[in-house]
Design a protein around this motif. Structure first.
Motif, short mmCIF file in Angstrom:
data_model
loop_
_atom_site.label_atom_id
_atom_site.label_comp_id
_atom_site.label_asym_id
_atom_site.label_seq_id
_atom_site.Cartn_x
_atom_site.Cartn_y
_atom_site.Cartn_z
N VAL A 358 13.60 -8.05 -32.76
CA VAL A 358 14.87 -7.84 -32.04
C VAL A 358 16.03 -8.34 -32.90
O VAL A 358 17.06 -7.67 -33.02
CB VAL A 358 14.84 -8.56 -30.68
CG1 VAL A 358 16.20 -8.44 -29.98
CG2 VAL A 358 13.75 -7.99 -29.79
N TYR A 359 15.87 -9.52 -33.50
CA TYR A 359 16.92 -10.05 -34.38
C TYR A 359 17.21 -9.07 -35.53
O TYR A 359 18.38 -8.80 -35.87
CB TYR A 359 16.50 -11.38 -34.98
CG TYR A 359 16.40 -12.54 -34.02
CD1 TYR A 359 17.12 -12.58 -32.83
CD2 TYR A 359 15.59 -13.64 -34.33
CE1 TYR A 359 17.03 -13.65 -31.98
CE2 TYR A 359 15.51 -14.73 -33.48
CZ TYR A 359 16.22 -14.72 -32.30
OH TYR A 359 16.13 -15.80 -31.46
N GLU A 360 16.16 -8.54 -36.13
CA GLU A 360 16.34 -7.64 -37.26
C GLU A 360 17.05 -6.36 -36.84
O GLU A 360 17.92 -5.86 -37.57
CB GLU A 360 14.99 -7.33 -37.90
CG GLU A 360 14.38 -8.51 -38.63
CD GLU A 360 13.03 -8.19 -39.24
OE1 GLU A 360 12.39 -7.20 -38.78
OE2 GLU A 360 12.60 -8.92 -40.16
N ALA A 361 16.71 -5.83 -35.68
CA ALA A 361 17.38 -4.63 -35.19
C ALA A 361 18.87 -4.89 -34.96
O ALA A 361 19.73 -4.07 -35.32
CB ALA A 361 16.72 -4.15 -33.90
N ALA A 362 19.18 -6.06 -34.38
CA ALA A 362 20.58 -6.41 -34.14
C ALA A 362 21.33 -6.58 -35.46
O ALA A 362 22.47 -6.11 -35.61
CB ALA A 362 20.67 -7.68 -33.32
N ALA A 363 20.71 -7.23 -36.44
CA ALA A 363 21.36 -7.46 -37.73
C ALA A 363 21.54 -6.15 -38.49
O ALA A 363 22.57 -5.93 -39.14
CB ALA A 363 20.55 -8.45 -38.55
N GLN A 364 20.56 -5.27 -38.42
CA GLN A 364 20.67 -3.99 -39.11
C GLN A 364 21.75 -3.11 -38.50
O GLN A 364 22.44 -2.37 -39.19
CB GLN A 364 19.32 -3.26 -39.08
CG GLN A 364 18.23 -3.94 -39.88
CD GLN A 364 18.39 -3.78 -41.38
OE1 GLN A 364 19.34 -3.15 -41.85
NE2 GLN A 364 17.50 -4.38 -42.16
N ASP A 365 21.91 -3.19 -37.18
CA ASP A 365 23.00 -2.46 -36.53
C ASP A 365 24.36 -2.90 -37.07
O ASP A 365 25.26 -2.10 -37.30
CB ASP A 365 22.96 -2.66 -35.02
CG ASP A 365 21.87 -1.84 -34.36
OD1 ASP A 365 21.26 -1.00 -35.04
OD2 ASP A 365 21.61 -2.06 -33.16
N ALA A 366 24.49 -4.23 -37.24
CA ALA A 366 25.77 -4.78 -37.71
C ALA A 366 25.99 -4.49 -39.19
O ALA A 366 27.12 -4.29 -39.63
CB ALA A 366 25.81 -6.28 -37.45
N ASN A 367 24.90 -4.49 -39.98
CA ASN A 367 24.99 -4.27 -41.42
C ASN A 367 23.79 -3.43 -41.86
O ASN A 367 22.75 -3.97 -42.21
CB ASN A 367 25.03 -5.60 -42.16
CG ASN A 367 25.19 -5.41 -43.67
OD1 ASN A 367 25.33 -4.29 -44.16
ND2 ASN A 367 25.15 -6.51 -44.40
N PRO A 368 23.91 -2.11 -41.84
CA PRO A 368 22.76 -1.24 -42.14
C PRO A 368 22.16 -1.46 -43.52
O PRO A 368 21.01 -1.09 -43.75
CB PRO A 368 23.35 0.17 -42.01
CG PRO A 368 24.58 0.01 -41.19
CD PRO A 368 25.12 -1.35 -41.52
N HIS A 369 22.89 -2.06 -44.43
CA HIS A 369 22.39 -2.25 -45.80
C HIS A 369 21.84 -3.65 -46.04
O HIS A 369 21.48 -3.99 -47.16
CB HIS A 369 23.52 -1.96 -46.80
CG HIS A 369 24.13 -0.60 -46.64
ND1 HIS A 369 23.45 0.57 -46.89
CD2 HIS A 369 25.37 -0.23 -46.19
CE1 HIS A 369 24.23 1.61 -46.64
NE2 HIS A 369 25.40 1.14 -46.21
#
Length: 384
Positions: A358-369
């Motif tokens: 869940v953390y990774e999905a949230a972080a990737q949404d904020a910064n896809p790269h």
């Protein structure tokens, strides 16, 4: 990946389900964790592994102690948020939205353990529902602890389904609190744990006990753990049904004492009208105690076929199921075996693994790269 947790649960609770949940995440984290706590008497933090906090007058009933801790802990959390050395922020409670103006564009992940204040607003007249709505609208991802709670969140709060993820609690048979002496327990008893107020339906259990046949109720006692001493209304009801001399209240109890209560009980009864997850179910399974549950909310999802069920508003049905368990030793053994198997589906390692996703999905949404990788936990130093 760096995850920042704030102080709230560890300020309010010396021990309890929500602070234990966050402590277990810290224990099993495969990410870098920062817990922004300066003062805390929480027993899960006593070894200092996850924060350099100080205790503040532990076990001393001083008025205003909580306000002092909250003042310094709020400052510590605000400083950590402003410092910005995190990829995801995960507040430990959602009663205060102080952090919204400090997040900037950082991902926010919250855990909703239940929707009780929204479902039962008559019990929470001072709760401002707008605070939770603001937090929910800003959250990148929302963790719920059961499918039932997820359904309630989607029905009651302004949130898109794709942002709500189910991550069940785990179970670990460990002792956080000092063992304490063994409790003087009756030979045969029905166990009730936790708060007895409001939606917990303790009155329904008392009504069911009054309906038990005399031969079944003979030498049977009621044991309650936690929840404070019996109230005047409870004592009056116990007197009216003839159970005043057979009802016992213990608490607060240590983890070892709680395990003893489960192990020696004939049956654990959880008649609540609503729970977000029902951690005592796993506690009972872990101590090989037969379980009798309300059929409401998340209970069938969590216990499945490892418990018997009753309608929460039908004391006669509760009495019938209770009689069945008290008389049928083989059925109690079957439930214990099923509980042991069901318990295999709930580990804190699995909870942490799914939470990281869940953390990774949230972080990737904020910064896809962004490239996220496991790092060892770091213990921050917090100044008062």
């Amino acid at each position: 990946m760096r995850v920042l947790y704030d102080h709230q649960a560890f300020t309010l609770q010396d021990f309890g389900g929500i602070s234990r949940y966050h402590h277990e995440l810290l224990c099993h984290a495969s990410w870098q964790s920062e817990l922004a706590v300066a003062l805390s008497n929480n027993l899960y933090l006593r070894d200092g592994s996850y924060s350099h906090h100080r205790t503040f007058l532990p076990n001393v009933p001083v008025r205003g102690r909580w306000r002092v801790m909250r003042y310094f802990n709020h400052r510590a959390s605000v400083r950590a948020l402003r410092r910005g050395a995190y990829d995801v922020f995960h507040p430990t409670l959602t009663d205060d939205d102080y952090f919204l103006e400090l997040l900037e564009d950082r991902p926010l992940v919250i855990t909703l353990h239940d929707t009780i204040p929204t479902l039962f607003p008559q019990y929470y007249p001072d709760r401002d529902g707008k605070v939770l709505e603001r937090i929910v609208r800003r959250a990148s991802r929302i963790i719920t602890v059961s499918e039932n709670t997820r359904a309630d969140v989607l029905r009651l709060l302004p949130v898109a389904p794709e942002r709500v993820c189910v991550v069940h609690h785990g179970y670990a048979d460990r002792e956080y609190l000092n063992a304490g002496p063994a409790l003087p327990l009756p030979a045969r008893y029905v166990l009730f744990t936790g708060s007895r107020a409001l939606y917990k339906n303790f009155g329904g259990l008392l009504a069911a006990l009054a309906l038990l046949p005399p031969a079944v109720a003979a030498n049977l006692h009621l044991v309650c753990a936690g929840g404070g001493p019996f109230t005047a209304d409870e004592r009056e009801q116990l007197q009216r049904i003839g159970w005043a001399g057979r009802a016992h209240q213990f608490g607060p109890v240590s983890d070892a004492q709680l395990n003893q209560l489960y192990r020696q009980a004939q049956v654990f009864v959880f008649p609540s009208q609503y729970e977000g997850f029902g951690l005592p179910i796993l506690e009972a399974f872990g101590q090989q105690c037969p379980v009798l549950l309300s059929s409401a909310s998340c209970f069938p999802e969590i216990a499945q076929d490892a418990a018997l069920y009753h309608h929460p508003h039908q004391p006669a049905e509760l009495a019938q199921q209770l009689e069945r368990l008290l008389l049928d030793t083989a059925r109690r053994r079957e439930l214990v075996r099923a509980g042991q198997l069901r318990l295999l589906d709930f580990t804190w390692q699995q909870t942490a693994r799914r939470t990281r996703a869940v953390y990774e999905a949230a972080a990737q949404d904020a910064n896809p790269h962004a490239v996220l990788s496991p790092v060892p936990p770091r213990i921050p130093v917090l100044e008062l």
